[in-house]
Structure formats: C-alpha cells, structure tokens
Design an enzyme around this catalytic site. Structure first.
Site: not given
Ligand code: ATP
Ligand code: MG
Length: 138
Positions: A10, A50, A113, A116, A127
């Site tokens: 990320k 998302y 965080n 993913h 995805e």
C-alpha cells in the site's frame, strides 16, 4: 482451494521505502511471485477495488489513502495461498498483529496497514484480474 492469492503493497509502505523488505518477507515465506507491477490507483480505481466496503464509515478515508501514491500489486503462488498469506500479513490492526508478521513490522495503524491480502479464493481471482491480464501472469 486454489494456490494463488493477490496482494498490494500500500502507499504508506511505498512512501517509507518498505517495498523491498516486504517482498523479501514474501519470498522467504515461500511464495512465488507470478505477476507484479507498480502503479498509482486513481480514486475511481481505488473505489472500485474496495467497493465491498462502500457502506463502511471508513470507505472515503480508505479511497483517499489507497490513491495517495504508488502501490505494488502482485499475484502470489503457494499451497493454500490465501490462508497462508493472511497468516503472513497478520491482523488488520497492527496493534493486534502477531510477531513476525508483515503488519507487525511495517504497519502504522488500522488504516495505514502496509499490505493487502485477498480474503478468499474467489476474491483472489477477481482482484488478480483487476490488475493483470493472462499474458502478464507467469
Ligand atoms: P485488506 O483487505 O486491505 O487486506 P483486511 O482484509 O485486513 O485488509 P478489511 O476489513 O478488508 O481488512 O478492510 C480493508 C482495509 O480498510 C483495511 O486494510 C484498512 O486499510 C481499512 N480499514 C479497515 N478498517 C478500518 C477502520 N476501522 N478505520 C480505517 N480504515 C480501516
Ligand atoms: Mg480485506
């Protein structure tokens, strides 16, 4: 059970220069990288990715964050890949992530965080196809 999962490094981890460290942890855990690219998601693309979280209170923040800077997307192969990779990344909230996990080492908050990981074989396939054509998967 399929043997593939999908991941993104990320924007927070990219900004901090953790891409190499995270890829090393992924390789050392026995995953084979079968597709990989660095890209910058538009707000529209981040929102699509998302979409399942559209009704959640953090959706706007999540879309802003995921479109803030470049990410590295990859498809990973290992036996029982989805479950094994969720173990390697650790809990969504790094305060609850186990020792030795990617989020324990590199995540700074529940929102930012670091990585993913797909939550099911079905979503891993969806995805992976969001980022990579068949010709880009090895
Ligand atoms: P990911 O899908 O990115 O692998 P996850 O499956 O561990 O993460 P989800 O519940 O799918 O967690 O949430 C998707 C992402 O939304 C989280 O990784 C995080 O970046 C963000 N997020 C989740 N909960 C919160 C929250 N309470 N506040 C802010 N951001 C959140
Ligand atoms: Mg998730």
């Amino acid at each position: 059970m399929t043997n593939r999962t999908f991941t993104m490094i990320k924007p927070d981890a990219t900004e901090k220069g953790h891409t190499g460290g995270i890829l090393q942890m992924i390789n050392e855990a026995g995953f084979r990288i079968v597709a990989m690219k660095m890209t910058h998601l538009s707000k529209e693309k981040a929102g699509q990715f998302y979409e399942v979280h559209k009704e959640r209170p953090f959706y706007g923040e999540l879309v802003e964050f995921m479109s803030r800077g470049p990410i590295t997307a990859a498809i990973l192969e290992k036996e029982n890949a989805v479950e094994e990779f969720r173990k390697l990344i650790g809990a969504t909230n790094p305060a609850q992530a186990a020792e030795g996990t990617i989020r324990k080492k590199y995540a700074s908050s529940i929102g930012e965080n670091a990585v993913h990981g797909s939550d099911s074989d079905e979503n891993a396939a969806i995805e992976g196809a969001f980022f990579f054509s068949r010709l880009e998967q090895f």
